[in-house]
Write a protein that holds these residues in place. Structure first.
Motif, mmCIF file in Angstrom:
data_model
loop_
_atom_site.group_PDB
_atom_site.id
_atom_site.type_symbol
_atom_site.label_atom_id
_atom_site.label_comp_id
_atom_site.label_asym_id
_atom_site.label_seq_id
_atom_site.Cartn_x
_atom_site.Cartn_y
_atom_site.Cartn_z
ATOM 1 N N HIS A 189 0.842 -1.181 0.000
ATOM 2 C CA HIS A 189 0.000 0.000 0.000
ATOM 3 C C HIS A 189 0.885 1.241 0.000
ATOM 4 O O HIS A 189 2.074 1.187 0.325
ATOM 5 C CB HIS A 189 -0.898 0.042 1.242
ATOM 6 N N THR A 363 -9.978 1.696 -4.073
ATOM 7 C CA THR A 363 -9.369 2.958 -4.478
ATOM 8 C C THR A 363 -9.498 3.966 -3.346
ATOM 9 O O THR A 363 -10.480 3.943 -2.592
ATOM 10 C CB THR A 363 -10.020 3.545 -5.747
ATOM 11 N N GLU A 400 -4.734 6.246 -4.972
ATOM 12 C CA GLU A 400 -4.236 4.878 -4.889
ATOM 13 C C GLU A 400 -5.271 3.923 -5.462
ATOM 14 O O GLU A 400 -6.480 4.067 -5.216
ATOM 15 C CB GLU A 400 -3.921 4.494 -3.443
ATOM 16 N N ARG A 402 -5.758 -0.369 -5.831
ATOM 17 C CA ARG A 402 -5.191 -1.617 -5.329
ATOM 18 C C ARG A 402 -6.109 -2.781 -5.667
ATOM 19 O O ARG A 402 -7.339 -2.673 -5.591
ATOM 20 C CB ARG A 402 -5.015 -1.514 -3.810
ATOM 21 N N GLY A 417 -0.777 -2.838 -6.911
ATOM 22 C CA GLY A 417 -1.383 -1.528 -6.846
ATOM 23 C C GLY A 417 -0.451 -0.443 -7.325
ATOM 24 O O GLY A 417 0.714 -0.682 -7.656
#
Length: 782
Positions: A189, A363, A400, A402, A417
């Motif tokens: 992450h 997201t 982000e 993922r 990600g």
């Protein structure tokens, strides 16, 4: 064993999911004990993995302990709470410190600096007593006095990355739990980093109605009020609103100005909306606002190196500061201004996830902004030789995406990600050097803009072999670009300096590789090697030479860690330990840049080679009925292996003797890097029922920190002394009632100690820690 709850065993996966959804703690083959554990079931399980979607996939430790098979599993449902929190985390190959909301309250942790009181090998200190905070984990961190660079320890709130740590101010309320992760990160992450991360998790909306208010009143007229309300808006749609306000508490006094210093004056709000349109989709929208008008703690001068300006002799709770009318006019603030913050922080984020059956997509989109106005007296005297004011306007956008497999029972687990981050900043630094004669004697301003953007791609995979052995590995590729634009320094009435723009571009691959073995149901052993990466940046505060703006290089660390996690006696004794070695390259440290006929200025430089090694342990014990013990122990040692820089001590001493600035360069090879070697913190609690319908909980907590150097190789006054603090609390509440009352004390022994240190122009000063505080807290919830 006392306190057994209702126990029943089932064999179906369906009931497993039902009771999990209801928040009932699941254990297998472990005896139950008393009903008064340290945290609620929500605190126990939420946050055992940092990323929320991953946490939902985690399985009870019975499944992990038996190799992950979900066929014919025996599931025990407890109606009481376990002795120790975060049981799932006992089966993860890491040394994360998981801290429940109850622990934070009992230990008086209401800001990020307090986290060093509840985790091993952690140092979190304010910059010169301000709201700007620097983080170190296992000796890896970054002392950034301008906050225009990325920290070596990344900070998160509800999975949103905060690359500017000032934005973390005022966020520690309505919490679920906090995770402190050491070592290289960024493989599952967020952003890659060298030192680890601090991740704060706040409470989510609830599907039924809840609310509460807490009032905390303590010494020096300090008050803290917390409140929240949470409940449904419509079917599958719920909300939560929480707020906090803090006032008073100023314990410093200026005998010259006859003013009290250090009073808090801030307020914060957070609102969340959670929508679950179906069983596979979760959407959360969060917004927050914070106004910080706190006064700052002013330093106590310890060393002055201008012979004509001796430093004042002050008592522990005394301080001096100054504000000239000419400086007031330049910064555009009130003539009654005291050392303080005037900061407005706000932001919003959208977190969405959907389970497609085989894979889950999540997201996070976030926007954060800060408007900072900060006045500090950085010479810590009544003279105007280092009075400082800064304006900051900054915003951060991040995105982000993922993807991971949905089934937690699969032997193969994977995450992929990408993370994008963009930062824009404008800073103005104002200095009053009027009394710094004959070297300066003027007012000055340094202004600049900075831009930054980075993108990283990451992937992580693990595979469970027979005999409960799991192999895992991950990679992160980061591309980071930064620029310093339009920097200028004006010495009013003397000259105006314009400097060339500077930029830096870096790209690196980092990674992790490891193995874990679930030797028994209650014992996990692991080993991992990882490489961490942090981009470079710029030193840009009081700038008088283009050479000061040369970018410092990225840093990397090759980290090795071996550890174990063990519930030696279920619900009686837990022991976790890890040993680590970090091979550090390009360590970013605050060195010295000497300007002839001007003096030394702090500059961030790279130490080409250094190393850090040590160990840490966490012991949780329930040795007697009603008695609960927690002890964290951290030991670390760091040394420079290749590092040449100016010796501040020799340089300052020569100037004090001759009035001439001359740099004395030295090799720091083999010199201790100055990180605190030994840190201890813990808590002892006694919990019992009284009068059949009530519960009482009382305890003491403690903290010890070893000495810490404030300059490379620092000794004597250039090193913070060791200190030991002791606190206590006593809470009375009905067993099933909505209220509680607490009496507490911090720094019971009224120790005089220094939390951190700083220097500017003519003075080195310590930032003193708070004296004894005695207070009471009343809470009402429904």
């Amino acid at each position: 064993m006392a306190g057994h709850g209702t126990v029943r065993t089932v064999q179906t996966r369906k009931l497993h999911l039902m009771v999990s959804a209801l928040g009932i703690t699941l254990t297998v083959g472990a005896p139950l004990f008393g009903a008064h554990a340290q945290s609620t079931p929500r605190d126990t399980e939420k946050g055992s993995h940092r990323h929320a979607p991953r946490a939902r996939r985690s399985v009870p430790h019975a499944v992990s302990g038996e190799g992950g098979s979900d066929a014919g599993e025996a599931i025990t449902v407890n109606s009481t709470r376990p002795a120790f929190s975060f049981s799932k985390a006992q089966h993860e190959a890491d040394s994360v410190t998981h801290i429940s909301a109850d622990t934070l309250v009992n230990r008086g942790v209401f800001d990020v600096k307090g986290l060093q009181r509840v985790a091993p090998n952690v140092t979190i200190q304010s910059m010169n007593g301000t709201g700007t905070t620097n983080f170190f984990i296992r000796g890896i961190g970054f002392n950034d006095f301008t906050q225009n660079n990325m920290s070596s320890v990344m900070t998160y709130i509800d999975d949103v990355a905060f690359p500017l740590s000032t934005m973390m101010s005022g966020q520690m309320f309505d919490l679920s739990n906090v995770d402190v992760t050491p070592g290289p990160v960024g493989f599952t992450h967020g952003m890659a980093d060298t030192g680890g991360e601090v991740s704060i998790h706040t409470n989510d909306p609830t599907s039924d109605w809840h609310g509460g208010v807490t009032e905390d009143i303590a010494s020096y007229a300090r008050s803290r009020t917390d409140l929240f309300i949470s409940g449904p808006i419509a079917r599958n749609l719920s909300f939560r609103i929480a707020g906090q306000t803090v006032h008073g508490g100023g314990w410093q006094y200026d005998p010259q100005n006859h003013t009290h210093l250090g009073n808090a004056n801030d307020g914060a709000l957070r609102a969340k909306i959670k929508w679950t349109p179906d069983a596979h989709t979760t959407i959360k929208l969060t917004g927050h606002w914070m106004q910080d008008d706190d006064q700052v703690v002013t330093g106590r001068p310890m060393l002055g190196f201008v012979a004509s300006q001796p430093i004042p002799k002050l008592g522990y709770q005394q301080a001096q500061w100054s504000l000239r009318p000419q400086f007031v006019q330049m910064i555009g603030r009130s003539a009654s201004l005291m050392p303080s913050e005037h900061n407005t922080l706000w932001g919003a984020d959208l977190n969405m996830s959907h389970d497609f059956g085989k894979v889950t997509l999540s997201t996070i989109s976030a926007y954060e902004t800060e408007r900072v106005g900060e006045f500090t007296d950085q010479d810590a005297t009544a003279l105007s030789t280092g009075d400082t004011y800064r304006n900051i306007v900054a915003n951060v956008f991040s995105q982000e995406v993922r993807l991971h497999n949905s089934s937690a029972s699969d032997r193969l687990q994977w995450d992929v990600g990408a993370f994008y981050n963009r930062t824009r900043m404008l800073q103005n630094y104002y200095f009053d050097f009027t009394d710094y004669l004959p070297q300066r004697g003027y007012l000055s301003e340094t202004a600049f803009r900075s831009t930054q953007q980075s993108i990283s791609e990451y992937g992580h995979i693990s595979y469970r072999l027979p005999y409960n052995v799991t192999l895992f590995g991950g990679l992160n590729h980061t591309l980071d670009q930064r620029a310093l634009i339009g920097l200028s320094t004006v010495h009013f009435g003397i000259n105006d300096k314009q400097f060339n723009n500077e930029s830096t571009l870096s790209a690196q691959v980092s990674g992790v590789l490891g193995v874990q073995w679930q030797a028994t149901k209650g014992t996990l052993l692991y080993f991992k090697a990882s490489k961490g990466f942090k981009p470079g940046g710029f030193t840009a505060n009081n700038t008088v030479s283009q050479a000061q703006l040369a970018p410092f290089e990225p840093e990397t660390v090759l980290a090795f860690e071996a550890g174990f996690k063990s519930d030696l006696i279920p619900n009686r004794l837990r022991l976790n330990a890890a040993a680590f070695y970090d091979d550090y390259h390009g360590q970013q440290v605050v060195g010295t840049f000497l300007v002839p006929n001007y003096g030394p200025l702090s500059q961030i430089v790279n130490a080409p080679k250094s190393e850090i090694w040590g160990f840490e342990t966490t012991i949780e014990a329930h040795p007697l009925p009603h008695v609960f013990l927690t002890q964290n122990l951290g030991w670390e040692r760091g040394t420079y292996q290749v590092f040449n820089n100016i010796d501040r001590g020799q340089t300052n001493a020569y100037f004090a003797k001759t009035g001439i600035w001359q740099g004395f360069y030295d090799s720091f090879a083999g010199v201790d890097s100055g990180i605190p070697k030994l840190t201890l913190n813990g808590e002892a609690d006694y919990r019992s029922d009284v009068f059949a319908r009530y519960n009482v909980e009382g305890g003491v907590d403690w903290m010890y920190r070893d000495s810490q150097a404030i300059t490379p190789g620092g000794v004597g006054v250039y090193r913070l002394p060791t200190y030991f603090l002791l606190g206590a609390h006593l809470t009375f509440r009905p067993k099933n009632g909505p209220w509680s009352v607490t009496a507490y004390a911090s720094n019971i022994l009224n120790r005089q100690y220094a939390e951190t240190a700083g220097n500017a122009s003519t003075t080195y000063f310590y930032i003193p820690g708070p004296p004894r505080f005695i207070g009471g807290r009343m809470s009402l919830t429904y």
